[in-house]
Write a protein that holds these residues in place. Structure first.
Motif, PDB file in Angstrom:
ATOM      1  N   MET A  10       0.822  -1.212   0.000  1.00 41.30           N
ATOM      2  CA  MET A  10       0.000   0.000   0.000  1.00 41.30           C
ATOM      3  C   MET A  10       0.859   1.266   0.000  1.00 41.30           C
ATOM      4  SD  MET A  10      -2.988  -0.851  -0.440  1.00 41.30           S
ATOM      5  CE  MET A  10      -3.660  -2.487  -0.571  1.00 41.30           C
ATOM      6  N   LEU A  11       1.943   1.251   0.752  1.00 42.85           N
ATOM      7  CA  LEU A  11       2.843   2.414   0.740  1.00 42.85           C
ATOM      8  C   LEU A  11       3.435   2.621  -0.642  1.00 42.85           C
ATOM      9  CD1 LEU A  11       4.805   2.378   4.116  1.00 42.85           C
ATOM     10  CD2 LEU A  11       3.488   4.272   3.156  1.00 42.85           C
ATOM     11  N   GLN A  12       3.813   1.538  -1.290  1.00 41.79           N
ATOM     12  CA  GLN A  12       4.391   1.644  -2.623  1.00 41.79           C
ATOM     13  C   GLN A  12       3.383   2.233  -3.612  1.00 41.79           C
ATOM     14  OE1 GLN A  12       5.420  -2.081  -4.536  1.00 41.79           O
ATOM     15  NE2 GLN A  12       6.925  -1.076  -5.850  1.00 41.79           N
ATOM     16  N   ILE A  13       2.175   1.727  -3.602  1.00 46.83           N
ATOM     17  CA  ILE A  13       1.141   2.239  -4.522  1.00 46.83           C
ATOM     18  C   ILE A  13       0.846   3.705  -4.211  1.00 46.83           C
ATOM     19  CG2 ILE A  13      -1.272   2.041  -5.261  1.00 46.83           C
ATOM     20  CD1 ILE A  13      -1.050  -0.986  -4.629  1.00 46.83           C
ATOM     21  N   ARG A  14       0.645   4.002  -2.938  1.00 51.40           N
ATOM     22  CA  ARG A  14       0.307   5.372  -2.542  1.00 51.40           C
ATOM     23  C   ARG A  14       1.426   6.346  -2.882  1.00 51.40           C
ATOM     24  NH1 ARG A  14      -1.311   6.074   3.588  1.00 51.40           N
ATOM     25  NH2 ARG A  14       0.819   6.825   3.656  1.00 51.40           N
ATOM     26  N   ASN A  15       2.666   5.955  -2.606  1.00 55.28           N
ATOM     27  CA  ASN A  15       3.813   6.832  -2.864  1.00 55.28           C
ATOM     28  C   ASN A  15       4.072   7.035  -4.349  1.00 55.28           C
ATOM     29  OD1 ASN A  15       4.259   7.196  -0.126  1.00 55.28           O
ATOM     30  ND2 ASN A  15       5.828   5.613  -0.003  1.00 55.28           N
ATOM     31  N   GLU A  21      -3.325  12.763 -10.121  1.00 55.67           N
ATOM     32  CA  GLU A  21      -4.230  11.702  -9.667  1.00 55.67           C
ATOM     33  C   GLU A  21      -4.538  11.862  -8.178  1.00 55.67           C
ATOM     34  OE1 GLU A  21      -4.472   6.850  -9.056  1.00 55.67           O
ATOM     35  OE2 GLU A  21      -2.635   7.709  -9.866  1.00 55.67           O
ATOM     36  N   LYS A  22      -3.510  12.166  -7.388  1.00 57.10           N
ATOM     37  CA  LYS A  22      -3.692  12.356  -5.944  1.00 57.10           C
ATOM     38  C   LYS A  22      -4.664  13.501  -5.678  1.00 57.10           C
ATOM     39  CE  LYS A  22      -1.200  13.031  -1.557  1.00 57.10           C
ATOM     40  NZ  LYS A  22      -2.437  13.182  -0.855  1.00 57.10           N
ATOM     41  N   GLN A  23      -4.509  14.594  -6.387  1.00 52.13           N
ATOM     42  CA  GLN A  23      -5.385  15.759  -6.194  1.00 52.13           C
ATOM     43  C   GLN A  23      -6.839  15.413  -6.518  1.00 52.13           C
ATOM     44  OE1 GLN A  23      -4.200  19.201  -8.473  1.00 52.13           O
ATOM     45  NE2 GLN A  23      -5.190  20.573  -7.026  1.00 52.13           N
ATOM     46  N   ILE A  24      -7.067  14.687  -7.598  1.00 52.47           N
ATOM     47  CA  ILE A  24      -8.422  14.276  -7.977  1.00 52.47           C
ATOM     48  C   ILE A  24      -9.020  13.388  -6.882  1.00 52.47           C
ATOM     49  CG2 ILE A  24      -9.745  12.828  -9.581  1.00 52.47           C
ATOM     50  CD1 ILE A  24      -7.838  13.908 -11.808  1.00 52.47           C
ATOM     51  N   ARG A  25      -8.239  12.405  -6.430  1.00 53.35           N
ATOM     52  CA  ARG A  25      -8.708  11.499  -5.381  1.00 53.35           C
ATOM     53  C   ARG A  25      -8.981  12.258  -4.077  1.00 53.35           C
ATOM     54  NH1 ARG A  25      -8.016   5.873  -6.061  1.00 53.35           N
ATOM     55  NH2 ARG A  25      -6.959   5.277  -7.982  1.00 53.35           N
ATOM     56  N   ASP A  26      -8.073  13.177  -3.709  1.00 53.70           N
ATOM     57  CA  ASP A  26      -8.254  13.954  -2.485  1.00 53.70           C
ATOM     58  C   ASP A  26      -9.520  14.800  -2.535  1.00 53.70           C
ATOM     59  OD1 ASP A  26      -5.992  13.019  -1.108  1.00 53.70           O
ATOM     60  OD2 ASP A  26      -4.693  14.590  -1.919  1.00 53.70           O
ATOM     61  N   TYR A  51       0.266  13.630   6.048  1.00 50.82           N
ATOM     62  CA  TYR A  51       1.703  13.689   5.847  1.00 50.82           C
ATOM     63  C   TYR A  51       2.041  12.855   4.615  1.00 50.82           C
ATOM     64  CZ  TYR A  51       6.636  12.735   7.002  1.00 50.82           C
ATOM     65  OH  TYR A  51       8.002  12.603   6.975  1.00 50.82           O
ATOM     66  N   ASN A  52       2.929  13.373   3.792  1.00 50.93           N
ATOM     67  CA  ASN A  52       3.378  12.675   2.580  1.00 50.93           C
ATOM     68  C   ASN A  52       2.215  12.238   1.704  1.00 50.93           C
ATOM     69  OD1 ASN A  52       6.065  13.097   3.080  1.00 50.93           O
ATOM     70  ND2 ASN A  52       6.433  11.097   3.968  1.00 50.93           N
ATOM     71  N   SER A  53       2.096  10.936   1.421  1.00 54.91           N
ATOM     72  CA  SER A  53       1.107  10.456   0.450  1.00 54.91           C
ATOM     73  C   SER A  53      -0.242  10.084   1.071  1.00 54.91           C
ATOM     74  CB  SER A  53       1.675   9.249  -0.312  1.00 54.91           C
ATOM     75  OG  SER A  53       1.921   8.168   0.567  1.00 54.91           O
ATOM     76  N   GLU A  54      -0.450  10.415   2.358  1.00 58.20           N
ATOM     77  CA  GLU A  54      -1.745  10.136   2.985  1.00 58.20           C
ATOM     78  C   GLU A  54      -2.841  10.969   2.326  1.00 58.20           C
ATOM     79  OE1 GLU A  54      -0.710   9.054   7.586  1.00 58.20           O
ATOM     80  OE2 GLU A  54      -0.788  11.178   7.083  1.00 58.20           O
ATOM     81  N   VAL A  55      -4.084  10.535   2.479  1.00 53.89           N
ATOM     82  CA  VAL A  55      -5.228  11.333   2.044  1.00 53.89           C
ATOM     83  C   VAL A  55      -5.074  12.729   2.650  1.00 53.89           C
ATOM     84  CG1 VAL A  55      -7.709  11.666   2.377  1.00 53.89           C
ATOM     85  CG2 VAL A  55      -6.836   9.397   1.812  1.00 53.89           C
ATOM     86  N   ASP A  56      -5.220  13.749   1.810  1.00 49.23           N
ATOM     87  CA  ASP A  56      -5.035  15.130   2.273  1.00 49.23           C
ATOM     88  C   ASP A  56      -6.151  15.523   3.235  1.00 49.23           C
ATOM     89  OD1 ASP A  56      -4.255  17.832   2.502  1.00 49.23           O
ATOM     90  OD2 ASP A  56      -5.572  18.386   0.845  1.00 49.23           O
ATOM     91  N   THR A  57      -5.774  15.861   4.467  1.00 45.05           N
ATOM     92  CA  THR A  57      -6.761  16.320   5.451  1.00 45.05           C
ATOM     93  C   THR A  57      -6.677  17.825   5.687  1.00 45.05           C
ATOM     94  OG1 THR A  57      -5.266  15.877   7.295  1.00 45.05           O
ATOM     95  CG2 THR A  57      -6.806  14.102   6.654  1.00 45.05           C
ATOM     96  N   HIS A  58      -5.697  18.497   5.108  1.00 43.96           N
ATOM     97  CA  HIS A  58      -5.535  19.933   5.344  1.00 43.96           C
ATOM     98  C   HIS A  58      -6.762  20.713   4.884  1.00 43.96           C
ATOM     99  CE1 HIS A  58      -0.890  19.833   5.832  1.00 43.96           C
ATOM    100  NE2 HIS A  58      -1.415  18.655   6.105  1.00 43.96           N
ATOM    101  N   LYS A  59      -7.289  20.361   3.715  1.00 44.82           N
ATOM    102  CA  LYS A  59      -8.487  21.031   3.182  1.00 44.82           C
ATOM    103  C   LYS A  59      -9.691  20.765   4.092  1.00 44.82           C
ATOM    104  CE  LYS A  59     -11.168  21.386  -1.102  1.00 44.82           C
ATOM    105  NZ  LYS A  59     -11.289  20.911  -2.491  1.00 44.82           N
ATOM    106  N   ILE A  60      -9.790  19.542   4.604  1.00 47.53           N
ATOM    107  CA  ILE A  60     -10.896  19.176   5.494  1.00 47.53           C
ATOM    108  C   ILE A  60     -10.808  19.988   6.784  1.00 47.53           C
ATOM    109  CG2 ILE A  60     -11.958  17.284   6.802  1.00 47.53           C
ATOM    110  CD1 ILE A  60     -10.502  15.409   4.645  1.00 47.53           C
ATOM    111  N   ILE A  61      -9.615  20.116   7.324  1.00 44.80           N
ATOM    112  CA  ILE A  61      -9.409  20.882   8.559  1.00 44.80           C
ATOM    113  C   ILE A  61      -9.808  22.337   8.353  1.00 44.80           C
ATOM    114  CG2 ILE A  61      -7.644  21.789  10.146  1.00 44.80           C
ATOM    115  CD1 ILE A  61      -6.189  19.019   9.773  1.00 44.80           C
ATOM    116  N   ARG A  62      -9.331  22.955   7.277  1.00 46.15           N
ATOM    117  CA  ARG A  62      -9.660  24.371   7.006  1.00 46.15           C
ATOM    118  C   ARG A  62     -11.170  24.564   6.841  1.00 46.15           C
ATOM    119  NH1 ARG A  62      -4.879  23.818   3.849  1.00 46.15           N
ATOM    120  NH2 ARG A  62      -3.199  25.045   4.778  1.00 46.15           N
TER     121      ARG A  62
END
Length: 180
Positions: A10-15, A21-26, A51-62
């Protein structure tokens, strides 16, 4: 597959996701979270700071702070002592830890029982509530401190949902998963 093999895969795929693609998924995860019943019905949200390749939570927090929701994030105390719940009012309340992860500057701990919903990170989840974390047990120990009515929701990308996550007796199951 065992826990170690699933983590590596999973780390390999995510990284290896490209930034677009990450932005669309996030963006899809963000939309699914803010439209979920767990989010809409909660006032006090516990959320990891991505952090790093995790689902982006910064937008959710804001977004949550703008909506007047209270945001609590984890602060790791030590491997032995686990992590604590700390309320933040914005990203200025955070600083990089020795591992480069944003954590609260404050040591003003909140009681975990105030939390309505936890959006938890993980490397893999299954449809039976199984969660595979990074292996240190921080979340499993933390989740046991919550009141029974607190919703525990895993956040991940759809490729991180697997058929079966190997579970031990000390592992805590999720009530649901939100993906892209």
């Amino acid at each position: 597959m065992n826990k170690s093999d699933i983590r590596k895969k999973m780390l390999q795929i995510r990284n290896n996701m490209d930034e677009h693609e990450k932005q669309i998924r996030d963006n899809k995860v963000f939309s699914n979270i803010i439209n979920s019943n767990e989010y809409k019905s909660s006032t006090n949200i516990f959320l990891f700071v991505s952090y790093n390749s995790e689902v982006d939570t910064h937008k959710i927090i804001r977004h949550s702070l703008k909506e007047g929701k209270r945001i609590f994030v984890p602060k790791v105390i030590s491997r032995k002592d686990g992590m604590e719940t700390i309320e933040i009012k914005g990203f200025s309340d955070l600083e990089k830890s020795k591992h480069g992860i944003l954590e609260p500057c404050s040591d003003k701990y909140a009681n975990p029982e105030v939390v309505d919903v936890v959006f938890a990170p993980g490397l893999a989840f299954d449809k039976n509530g199984g969660r595979l974390g990074y292996g240190a047990g921080f979340y499993d120990r933390y989740l046991k401190l919550l009141k029974k009515s607190t919703a525990k929701i895993g956040l991940c990308y759809s490729f991180q949902v697997v058929e079966n996550v190997p579970m031990e007796e000390y592992d805590v199951r999720m009530n649901g998963i939100i993906t892209d």
